[in-house]
Each structure stands twice: as structure tokens, then as C-alpha cells.
Design an enzyme around this catalytic site. Structure first.
Site, short mmCIF file in Angstrom:
data_model
loop_
_atom_site.label_atom_id
_atom_site.label_comp_id
_atom_site.label_asym_id
_atom_site.label_seq_id
_atom_site.Cartn_x
_atom_site.Cartn_y
_atom_site.Cartn_z
N GLY A 1 0.68 -1.17 -0.17
CA GLY A 1 0.12 0.00 0.03
C GLY A 1 0.94 1.21 -0.01
O GLY A 1 2.17 1.14 0.49
N GLY A 2 0.09 2.65 -0.29
CA GLY A 2 1.09 3.51 -0.50
C GLY A 2 2.36 3.31 -1.36
O GLY A 2 2.37 2.93 -2.27
N ASP A 3 3.52 3.62 -0.87
CA ASP A 3 4.87 3.58 -1.34
C ASP A 3 5.80 2.56 -0.87
O ASP A 3 6.81 2.58 -0.93
CB ASP A 3 5.36 4.80 -1.58
CG ASP A 3 5.99 5.46 -0.24
OD1 ASP A 3 5.46 4.84 1.04
OD2 ASP A 3 6.60 6.27 -0.03
N GLU A 4 5.01 1.42 -0.38
CA GLU A 4 5.72 0.25 0.43
C GLU A 4 5.45 -0.89 -0.55
O GLU A 4 4.35 -1.21 -0.83
CB GLU A 4 5.06 0.10 1.75
CG GLU A 4 5.45 1.14 2.86
CD GLU A 4 5.04 1.12 4.04
OE1 GLU A 4 5.50 1.60 5.08
OE2 GLU A 4 4.15 -0.08 4.24
#
Length: 318
Positions: free
Chosen positions: A219-222
Site C-alpha cells: 500500500g502507498g509507497d511500500e
């Protein structure tokens, strides 16, 4: 004067414009069906990862192309008339279908639900391949923006991979990746640019590992990368170096070069832990040590019980 115009007049315009652009493309990332935004000439501006599943084309291959090039010739006149009717009439939406040329030359019939926005002079489309209606498992286990396996897939598959490594004397390396500088891209270039960047980097990360299912987006930038090594002589550090180099390479978005970095934490199973939750936590903690050490580098988890930093790389080249 509408609400958007009133708010922009009071706030100076630009922050509100960026907010409305973010909302404009949020539906695309959340849609399991294929989603596309096009200008009035039929040029494809943005698509989600669902197109790869149905057509074989990755988002990067479709952006900048013209929809007309993918229409079956006999369908073109009818479909273009449908698009034109949205521009010239009071009707904001329409539905139609046509045969779409997929990668390899196969044609599939897709159903299109199209909304025309006269304020933006853009078409927003949700496209359904009816043959996929029953493909609920894929929807549950994959990220809609990048097409990568998601957190749920990782949660279900990680115990099996650890068991395989333990039972065969293998090493499973888990790389926890957090992008450096991603928020700045979102803040300065907008949400759509951030989505394009994530899609491009997801494709690079996918090619860093031996199997596509070994690359997941949390999720996000992970992201998380997994790799099984046949003996104790693993090369997790070399893999992390390749990842940093792949992420550091520039991504061109609307003629502008964008660069970000990668902070990476590495944990090894079963050597450091055979518990999936603990393994993720170790890699996550190592990633934060990489952040504190200057970013754009990797750190191997330390399970000695001391406060030592673990094995740490130097800064990347980005």
C-alpha cells in the site's frame, strides 16, 4: 459560481486545483474493472493495472496511444459517433461495446461506460470484460493500481514460503522497501503523476525477482520482495543493490524526469525468524534504520539482541 470556483477564489486556486485533480483519478486506482481517462482526441492519458490482466498491455504501453488504433475496423464509425454524441448533446454518459485489439492481435469484446466532463474536456471510462466476472480470487489478491500481489496475498503466501525454506534447507529473504521522495512527487506533480510513478517502479521491481508473485505492494509507497535461495549462501544484499539501482533510474512523466530512492530492510527466514509476522517486523525495523542512516540504502536486520545497526550498505547512486 460553483463550490470549486468559490474555494479557489478564496484560497488562491492552485492547492484546490490539485485536490480536485487527485479526486478525479482516485476512482481509477480503486476500480477492479479496467479504467481509462482520455482527451477529446482519444489519446489515452491514464489507465489502471486491470488492463494488463484483460489485454496483456501494461499501463506504460497504453499511455500516449490513441484508442482508435485498438478498435476493430468495422466498429470504428459507430463508436466514434457515440463519443461525439457525448460532446454535442446534453447527455453526460453513454454505454456501448466494441472489439478491442489485445496484445498478440486477439480481439475481445469490452463493454464501455463513458462519462464526458465538459469542464475538463476529458472522457472517463469504466470498461468491463464480462469473461472476468467470476475472477474474484484475482481481485482479492491483487493491487488494482499496479497489478502486483497485495498485502492479503503476502499474508497468505508467506507462511508457505517460510515452511518451504525451513523444510529444504533454503533461505527466504524478505526485502521491505519504502520509497524515498515519493511524497514530494505527489505534492509537486499531483496524484496522477504519483500513480504513474508507482506503476513504472512496480514493473521494475517485478523484474528484480525470479517469480512475479514474489513482488507485492503493501500500500502507498511500500513494497515487499521475496526470494528463495537454495542454500545458506544467499545473495540478498546483491538483490537489494539491484533494487536500489532500479528505483534510482529516472522515470519520465509528461516530459519531466522524476527520481526517487529506496530504503530497504532485509530479514531472513528461517535464520532470523520462522514466524511471518516477526519476519515482517524485523524487515520493517531494518528499513527504518536505513532511513535514519541517510536513506536510499539497505540494512540487514539485527537479531543479536544488541543495539547494533546490522549490516548496512552505503548510499545508492540516486
Amino acid at each position: 459560481m460553483n463550490v470549486k470556483e468559490l474555494l479557489e477564489r478564496e484560497a488562491g486556486g492552485e492547492p484546490l486545483s490539485r485536490l480536485f485533480r487527485m479526486e478525479r483519478y482516485a476512482w481509477m486506482a480503486l476500480s477492479y474493472d479496467m479504467a481509462v481517462a482520455m482527451d477529446m482526441d482519444g489519446c489515452i492519458l491514464a489507465v489502471n493495472a486491470a488492463w494488463q490482466r484483460s489485454t496483456g498491455f501494461w499501463p506504460e504501453a497504453l499511455r500516449g496511444q490513441y484508442l482508435l488504433e485498438f478498435m476493430a475496423f468495422d466498429d470504428r464509425e459507430r463508436v466514434l459517433a457515440c463519443f461525439q454524441s457525448l460532446i454535442t448533446s446534453d447527455t453526460a454518459t453513454t454505454t456501448f461495446d466494441f472489439r478491442f485489439r489485445c496484445e498478440g492481435g486477439e480481439y475481445k469484446r469490452f463493454n464501455w461506460n463513458v462519462l464526458y466532463s465538459p469542464d475538463n474536456e476529458l472522457f472517463y471510462c469504466i470498461v468491463k470484460d464480462l469473461s472476468e466476472v467470476s475472477d474474484l480470487r484475482h481481485a482479492a489478491y491483487h493491487d488494482t493500481l499496479t497489478g502486483l500481489p497485495n498485502r492479503l496475498y503476502l499474508t497468505d503466501s508467506l507462511p508457505r514460503l517460510i515452511e518451504t525454506a525451513s523444510g529444504h534447507g533454503h533461505v527466504l529473504s524478505l526485502l521491505f522497501i519504502d520509497l524515498d521522495g515519493f511524497k514530494e512527487v505527489n505534492d509537486t506533480l499531483g496524484h496522477l503523476a504519483g500513480d504513474i510513478l508507482l506503476q513504472a517502479l512496480a514493473e521494475r521491481l517485478r523484474h528484480c525477482v525470479s517469480r512475479p508473485e514474489y513482488c507485492a505492494r503493501l500500500g502507498g509507497d511500500e513494497f515487499v520482495l521475496l526470494e528463495l535461495w537454495p542454500c545458506a549462501c544467499h545473495e540478498a544484499e546483491k538483490l537489494a543493490e539491484r533494487v536500489v539501482a532500479a528505483v534510482n533510474a529516472p522515470v519520465t512523466i509528461d516530459t519531466q524526469e522524476v527520481r526517487v530512492g529506496a530504503s530497504i530492510g532485509i530479514a531472513l527466514a528461517p535464520e532470523q525468524s520462522a514466524d511471518p509476522v516477526t519476519l515482517l517486523e524485523l524487515a520493517d525495523q531494518a528499513m527504518y534504520r536505513a532511513k535514519r542512516a541517510g536513506k536510499n540504502r539497505f540494512v540487514v536486520a539485527d537479531t543479536s539482541g544488541t543495539c547494533g545497526p546490522g549490516l548496512e550498505s552505503g548510499p545508492g547512486n540516486g
